[in-house]
Design a protein around this motif. Structure first.
Motif, PDB file in Angstrom:
ATOM      1  N   TYR A 104       0.915  -0.943   0.097  1.00 23.68           N
ATOM      2  CA  TYR A 104       0.130  -0.198   0.048  1.00 23.68           C
ATOM      3  C   TYR A 104       0.707   1.208  -0.058  1.00 23.68           C
ATOM      4  CZ  TYR A 104      -3.976   2.773   0.962  1.00 23.68           C
ATOM      5  OH  TYR A 104      -4.977   3.959   1.239  1.00 23.68           O
ATOM      6  N   LEU A 109      -2.374   5.811  -1.129  1.00 22.33           N
ATOM      7  CA  LEU A 109      -2.824   6.305   0.429  1.00 22.33           C
ATOM      8  C   LEU A 109      -3.142   7.745   0.495  1.00 22.33           C
ATOM      9  CD1 LEU A 109      -0.470   5.613   4.322  1.00 22.33           C
ATOM     10  CD2 LEU A 109      -1.934   8.261   3.655  1.00 22.33           C
ATOM     11  N   ALA A 346       1.130  10.578   6.302  1.00 29.51           N
ATOM     12  CA  ALA A 346      -0.249  10.732   6.272  1.00 29.51           C
ATOM     13  C   ALA A 346      -0.625  11.142   7.205  1.00 29.51           C
ATOM     14  CB  ALA A 346      -0.105   9.140   6.420  1.00 29.51           C
ATOM     15  N   LEU A 354      -5.438   6.038   7.400  1.00 33.79           N
ATOM     16  CA  LEU A 354      -5.058   4.826   6.229  1.00 33.79           C
ATOM     17  C   LEU A 354      -3.586   3.761   6.434  1.00 33.79           C
ATOM     18  CD1 LEU A 354      -6.687   6.829   3.260  1.00 33.79           C
ATOM     19  CD2 LEU A 354      -7.514   5.452   5.059  1.00 33.79           C
ATOM     20  N   VAL A 355      -3.013   4.450   7.116  1.00 38.50           N
ATOM     21  CA  VAL A 355      -1.970   3.713   7.665  1.00 38.50           C
ATOM     22  C   VAL A 355      -2.332   1.876   7.778  1.00 38.50           C
ATOM     23  CG1 VAL A 355      -0.045   3.556   8.726  1.00 38.50           C
ATOM     24  CG2 VAL A 355      -0.975   5.173   8.038  1.00 38.50           C
TER      25      VAL A 355
END
Length: 475
Positions: A104, A109, A346, A354-355
């Motif tokens: 990801y 992200l 992030a 979202l991490v």
């Protein structure tokens, strides 16, 4: 009709609020950038634009990266140690490479957080079509797929396109195969960084007019061999091609920073500038050491360079600017790692949630530190050279288990006892503490072995992905 007008107004207001809350993010990455290659850190070649930028935000003098190009770029894009992702070294042409699609990435992200994303310049984390940036989260990609040295392939007398891939510059959009733009050779390399700069500027100007925040990653090809310089800077320094290139890099960075200002988005744009590893050093032959051919680069007071685990290979220039948020003129020698940029960006984007939690993320969130907290959230940095654990930095100490002295030196075998240095007072890592001081520093093993043990435990639970493996995820 009235309801439609209200809905449209609400959507427009929502977009405007999102743009205000989420800063634009520009990451400028210089290739093979020595810690001392800018005048604010000791270079006799003046770099006024970079120096001014450093004074406008936070300058990090202990910013640590991996010791080669591909590992650092992998770390920046995943927040994970490169040995976990199968990108622990620069792959030779034909070797398996790239990030598994399962990873990801940072642009994925940020896309999920509402950003548009683009990469201009060097990628070098997967050369095949399906592993280029436009398949790893970027909406748009223009640049090179592999190492910059590929520019010189076709100029070798023995070049044979029947047995090796001809290098090209590529262009692609998300989810579609990238297309060849033009041959990547020495003439293309001469003007490439200027073209990267101009395309970045045009992109910034376009995105500044929208209500959508953007993430732009710029991978310069300087200072990577083959050494070339734009005609505007040829012999400008009167000190050789490397010094000319220092001036060109400063100029190009200055153009991008000025474009951000002219676009009226400076106050809402987070700009990060760093290198991917230290400058190369080539002690085994005078021809390679000559500035015009393959030498050059200033790693400041630090020992070693590219491909070593000494500080000269790990520390690069780094600075971050966010007007009104990050204090101008601040300088810190606290430990920060390239792996921290994923989680930190992030956080600045308001996308901490979202991490991913289904895999080990080695980076830590440094937002609070960047915004004024006195201490970094990191007190150590673990150094792999390829598959081998070479060193661990903890606070002011550095413990080496293996060593290589320079970019192309043989790898030494493991030391009978690990070597321990006080890098704060001994930047050359020359005075070994264990042997010279009767093993009085053996206590340092306790915290360092704890860090290694924690990492080994994590790797036992979450196995490392092998180079080129199409990994599907952990059970």
């Amino acid at each position: 009709m009235f309801k439609r007008i209200l809905l449209a107004s609400a959507l427009t207001a929502s977009c405007n609020v999102m743009a205000a809350e989420k800063p634009n993010i520009v990451y400028l990455l210089v290739d093979n950038w020595g810690w001392g290659d800018l005048s604010i850190q000791g270079s006799t070649i003046q770099t006024p634009n970079i120096d001014d930028f450093a004074q406008e935000g936070l300058r990090l003098t202990n910013f640590n990266v991996q010791n080669q190009c591909t590992p650092t770029r992998s770390a920046l894009h995943t927040g994970r140690l490169p040995i976990r992702t199968g990108n622990q070294k620069v792959p030779a042409p034909g070797e398996p490479d790239g990030l598994a699609k399962w990873e990801y990435t940072l642009p994925e992200l940020l896309s999920d957080a509402g950003y548009s994303t683009a990469l201009f310049g060097k990628w070098h984390v997967g050369a095949s079509i399906e592993k280029l940036p436009n398949y790893q989260g970027y909406d748009y990609f223009w640049g090179t797929n592999e190492g910059t040295n590929a520019a010189s392939y076709t100029s070798t007398p023995q070049w044979d396109p029947e047995v090796a891939e001809t290098p090209y510059i590529w262009e692609g959009v998300k989810g579609k195969p990238a297309e060849k733009v033009k041959l990547f050779d020495i003439p293309a390399k001469v003007t490439l960084d200027r073209e990267i700069t101009e395309r970045t500027i045009a992109h910034i100007q376009e995105k500044a007019k929208s209500n959508k925040p953007f993430f732009t990653y710029v991978g310069f090809t300087h200072f990577h061999p083959p050494f070339t310089v734009h005609e505007d800077f040829k012999n400008k320094s009167k000190s050789g091609i490397y010094a000319d290139t220092q001036m060109e890099v400063d100029y190009n960075i200055g153009l991008i920073l000025e474009a951000i200002k002219k676009a009226g988005i400076e106050e809402n744009t987070l700009v990060i500038l760093s290198g991917d590893n230290g400058a190369g050093n080539f002690p085994q032959g005078s021809a390679l050491a000559a500035g015009e051919i393959g030498g050059g680069g200033n790693n400041g007071p630090w020992r070693g360079g590219l491909s070593t685990a000494y500080e000269g290979g790990l520390r690069t220039p780094a600075m971050i600017r966010f007007p009104g948020q990050i204090e101008a003129g601040r300088v810190s020698d606290e430990i920060v790692g390239d792996i921290d940029m994923y989680t930190t960006i992030a956080s600045f984007a308001g996308a901490e949630k979202l991490v991913p939690s289904d895999r080990p993320i080695d980076g830590v969130d440094q937002k609070a530190f960047f915004l004024g907290k006195e201490q970094s959230n990191r007190d150590h940095f673990i150094v792999f050279v390829g598959d081998e654990l070479f060193a661990v930095k903890w606070r002011n100490f550095k413990m080496h288990f293996m060593a290589t002295e320079s970019t192309h030196s043989p790898v030494a075998t493991k030391f009978t006892f690990p070597q321990v240095f006080d890098i704060k007072n001994d930047p050359k890592e020359a005075y070994e503490l264990l042997g010279n001081e009767g093993y009085s520093h053996t206590w340092v093993f306790d915290p360092i072995m704890k860090k290694i043990g924690d990492l080994k435990g994590s790797m036992n639970k979450y196995r490392n992905i092998q180079p080129g493996e199409e990994f599907k995820g952990y059970d």
